[in-house]
Design a protein around this motif. Structure first.
Motif, short mmCIF file in Angstrom:
data_model
loop_
_atom_site.label_atom_id
_atom_site.label_comp_id
_atom_site.label_asym_id
_atom_site.label_seq_id
_atom_site.Cartn_x
_atom_site.Cartn_y
_atom_site.Cartn_z
N PRO A 94 0.81 -1.23 0.00
CA PRO A 94 0.00 0.00 0.00
C PRO A 94 0.84 1.27 0.00
O PRO A 94 0.45 2.28 -0.60
CB PRO A 94 -0.82 -0.12 1.30
N GLU A 95 2.04 1.24 0.66
CA GLU A 95 2.84 2.46 0.75
C GLU A 95 3.35 2.93 -0.60
O GLU A 95 3.72 4.10 -0.76
CB GLU A 95 4.03 2.26 1.71
N ASP A 96 3.38 2.05 -1.61
CA ASP A 96 3.82 2.48 -2.94
C ASP A 96 2.90 3.53 -3.54
O ASP A 96 3.31 4.32 -4.38
CB ASP A 96 3.89 1.27 -3.88
N SER A 97 1.65 3.55 -3.10
CA SER A 97 0.70 4.53 -3.64
C SER A 97 1.01 5.95 -3.18
O SER A 97 0.50 6.91 -3.76
CB SER A 97 -0.74 4.16 -3.25
N ALA A 98 1.85 6.09 -2.14
CA ALA A 98 2.22 7.42 -1.65
C ALA A 98 3.62 7.84 -2.10
O ALA A 98 4.05 8.95 -1.81
CB ALA A 98 2.14 7.45 -0.13
N SER A 99 4.33 6.97 -2.79
CA SER A 99 5.72 7.25 -3.19
C SER A 99 5.76 7.91 -4.55
O SER A 99 5.40 7.30 -5.55
CB SER A 99 6.53 5.95 -3.20
N LEU A 100 6.25 9.15 -4.59
CA LEU A 100 6.29 9.87 -5.85
C LEU A 100 7.43 9.38 -6.74
O LEU A 100 7.22 9.09 -7.92
CB LEU A 100 6.45 11.37 -5.63
N LEU A 101 8.63 9.30 -6.20
CA LEU A 101 9.78 9.03 -7.04
C LEU A 101 10.11 7.55 -7.18
O LEU A 101 10.70 7.14 -8.18
CB LEU A 101 11.02 9.78 -6.50
N CYS A 102 9.75 6.75 -6.19
CA CYS A 102 10.13 5.32 -6.23
C CYS A 102 8.93 4.38 -6.19
O CYS A 102 9.10 3.18 -5.99
CB CYS A 102 11.06 5.01 -5.06
N GLY A 103 7.74 4.92 -6.35
CA GLY A 103 6.54 4.08 -6.29
C GLY A 103 5.55 4.47 -7.37
O GLY A 103 5.90 4.94 -8.45
N ASN A 104 4.27 4.29 -7.04
CA ASN A 104 3.22 4.44 -8.04
C ASN A 104 2.67 5.85 -8.20
O ASN A 104 2.13 6.20 -9.25
CB ASN A 104 2.06 3.49 -7.71
N ALA A 105 2.79 6.68 -7.15
CA ALA A 105 2.19 8.02 -7.22
C ALA A 105 2.76 8.84 -8.37
O ALA A 105 2.03 9.54 -9.08
CB ALA A 105 2.40 8.76 -5.89
N GLY A 106 4.06 8.74 -8.57
CA GLY A 106 4.68 9.50 -9.65
C GLY A 106 4.25 9.03 -11.03
O GLY A 106 4.09 9.84 -11.96
N ILE A 107 4.04 7.73 -11.17
CA ILE A 107 3.58 7.19 -12.46
C ILE A 107 2.22 7.77 -12.81
O ILE A 107 1.99 8.24 -13.93
CB ILE A 107 3.53 5.65 -12.40
N TYR A 108 1.30 7.75 -11.84
CA TYR A 108 -0.05 8.26 -12.11
C TYR A 108 -0.05 9.78 -12.28
O TYR A 108 -0.84 10.31 -13.07
CB TYR A 108 -1.00 7.84 -10.99
N ALA A 109 0.83 10.49 -11.56
CA ALA A 109 0.89 11.95 -11.72
C ALA A 109 1.32 12.32 -13.13
O ALA A 109 0.69 13.16 -13.80
CB ALA A 109 1.85 12.54 -10.69
N VAL A 110 2.39 11.69 -13.61
CA VAL A 110 2.88 12.00 -14.96
C VAL A 110 1.86 11.55 -16.01
O VAL A 110 1.60 12.27 -16.99
CB VAL A 110 4.25 11.33 -15.20
N SER A 111 1.25 10.40 -15.79
CA SER A 111 0.23 9.93 -16.72
C SER A 111 -0.95 10.90 -16.79
O SER A 111 -1.48 11.17 -17.87
CB SER A 111 -0.27 8.54 -16.30
N LEU A 112 -1.33 11.44 -15.65
CA LEU A 112 -2.45 12.38 -15.61
C LEU A 112 -2.17 13.61 -16.48
O LEU A 112 -3.03 14.03 -17.26
CB LEU A 112 -2.69 12.79 -14.15
N VAL A 113 -0.96 14.17 -16.36
CA VAL A 113 -0.66 15.37 -17.15
C VAL A 113 -0.51 15.03 -18.64
O VAL A 113 -0.95 15.80 -19.50
CB VAL A 113 0.60 16.06 -16.60
N ILE A 114 0.08 13.88 -18.94
CA ILE A 114 0.18 13.47 -20.35
C ILE A 114 -1.20 13.30 -20.96
O ILE A 114 -1.49 13.77 -22.06
CB ILE A 114 1.01 12.17 -20.47
N ASN A 115 -2.08 12.62 -20.24
CA ASN A 115 -3.44 12.43 -20.75
C ASN A 115 -4.20 13.75 -20.85
O ASN A 115 -5.03 13.93 -21.75
CB ASN A 115 -4.19 11.43 -19.88
#
Length: 411
Positions: A94-115
């Motif tokens: 679950p903690e990967d959802s809060a990790s910007l640089l080494c987890g999933n939060a950064g992936i979804y953030a960048v994906s959001l702006v690209i989309n």
């Protein structure tokens, strides 16, 4: 030696920074370097994964100084890279959802702006919902065994992702100040508890990997910067409240640790030493400078600007690192210090110095003797980070180190 001797004469008031055409040629060289290596990544995260490459392509797309045909191609490349990153998303913790640089939060953030740039509104909503899953995780004082507050996988990183999203999304889609403030409250409470537990002489302190790191990666400086970026420091600060005073006192405590050469200790444990060797964004003055710049912009006290300028002198003398072109512990990350100082002061000396660091990225001595990055195409260790720095050289009045903007945070 950890660094190359600086081969360039310092600014005397007459030199010119490299032309845009020269910078564009270096960008093209690094794009080709990415394309030769990008398929080797088995990580989706921002730090050394495919979403960091997507971030660099997104920055190319958004640049007003790159020809339109290339910016449209870059958006397609960004979409391909972020889609690949999503196939590598971690699903176990679950903690990967809060990790910007080494987890999933950064992936979804960048994906959001690209989309958002591509007009994929349904995908935007899905990305935002996935990013916001990290908010619930951030409410727990301790959610990561390595450290829950720092920037790579803790609350400070999650906040920096929010600030970045709020800069790139329309006002109707921005994440609320209430969410930001609640996360800041947890960070402050965590810092108070840790400092009291260890009987420290600073009001706020945090740890990562069992150490009290002070730099940007894992450390106090990035955590404090993200607090300064928050709504806690918006508006009139003539009469500061308790939380504001705790943060400012902690900033001042770190400021007192700056050495005569301009550098900062890596950890509290070696704060009494006089020779601090790491001149990196991750550990040392090139990362702490962003905190001091933000403190100067908020509190308008000259001591913070003097600290920033001392950081710049250190980087000019010892910042051409042998660790490669990246932004975490490489030449591009240190070049960003001069772009920051240029925006703070409008002094052309800093723009000239940034130009020298950009030029060094294709220096024959650097190419032959620098250590190859472990992850050569990536944002924080390799070519993607260099591309971001070079794009910002084309428009220095808007330059920002990724996810560390001190000038234009929208809360």
């Amino acid at each position: 030696m950890r660094h190359f001797l600086n081969p360039y004469p310092d600014y005397d008031g007459t030199q010119q920074a490299d032309t845009n055409n020269e910078i564009r040629k270096i960008i093209d060289w690094y794009i080709q370097s990415i394309r030769k290596n990008e398929n080797s990544s088995r990580d989706g995260a921002l730090y050394v994964g495919t979403s960091g490459i997507a971030y660099a392509y997104l920055k190319l797309h958004q640049s007003r100084k790159i020809e339109e045909a290339k910016t449209q191609e870059s958006l397609l490349c960004a979409k391909l890279s972020i889609d690949k990153a999503k196939t590598l998303i971690r699903k176990s913790k679950p903690e990967d959802s809060a990790s910007l640089l080494c987890g999933n939060a950064g992936i979804y953030a960048v994906s959001l702006v690209i989309n958002h740039c591509a007009g994929n509104l349904q995908e935007c909503q899905k990305d935002l919902e996935k990013f916001l899953e990290g908010n619930a995780v951030c409410q727990k004082i301790n959610f990561n065994k390595y450290g829950s507050d720092e920037i790579l996988f803790g609350r400070a990183g999650y906040l920096s992702g929010i600030y970045w999203l709020n800069q790139h999304l329309p006002s109707s889609q921005r994440i609320s100040g209430a969410i930001i403030t609640k996360i800041c409250d947890v960070i402050i409470e965590s810092g108070i508890q840790y400092s009291k537990r260890h009987k420290l002489n600073v009001p706020l302190m945090w740890e990562c990997y069992g150490d009290q790191y002070l730099g940007a990666a894992h450390g106090v400086s990035a955590i404090l910067q993200m607090l300064l970026e928050s709504p806690l420091f918006a508006g009139n600060l003539e009469k500061m409240n308790e939380k504001q005073n705790l943060v400012k006192a902690s900033v001042d405590g770190l400021l007192q640790m700056q050495g005569h050469d301009g550098n900062f200790p890596c950890t509290m444990e070696n704060a009494r030493e006089t020779d601090h060797k790491l001149v990196h964004w991750c550990h040392g003055a090139p990362g702490v400078v962003y905190l001091m710049a933000k403190a100067y912009l908020i509190f308008k006290e000259q001591k913070y600007l003097k600290s920033c300028l001392k950081c710049g002198e250190l980087v000019w003398n010892k910042g051409l690192l042998r660790k490669g072109p990246g932004i975490c512990h490489g030449v591009s990350g240190n070049g960003y210090v001069f772009l920051l100082l240029y925006r703070l002061t409008n002094d052309l000396k800093h723009l000239y110095r940034a130009s020298c660091f950009a030029k060094f990225l294709i220096n024959a001595d650097f190419k032959e003797h620098a250590r190859p990055p472990d992850n050569p195409s990536t944002l924080y260790e390799g070519y993607a980070g260099a591309i971001c720095f070079l794009i910002d050289m084309l428009e220095p009045n808007k330059a920002t180190f990724p996810f560390m903007d001190v000038f234009d945070v929208k809360c």
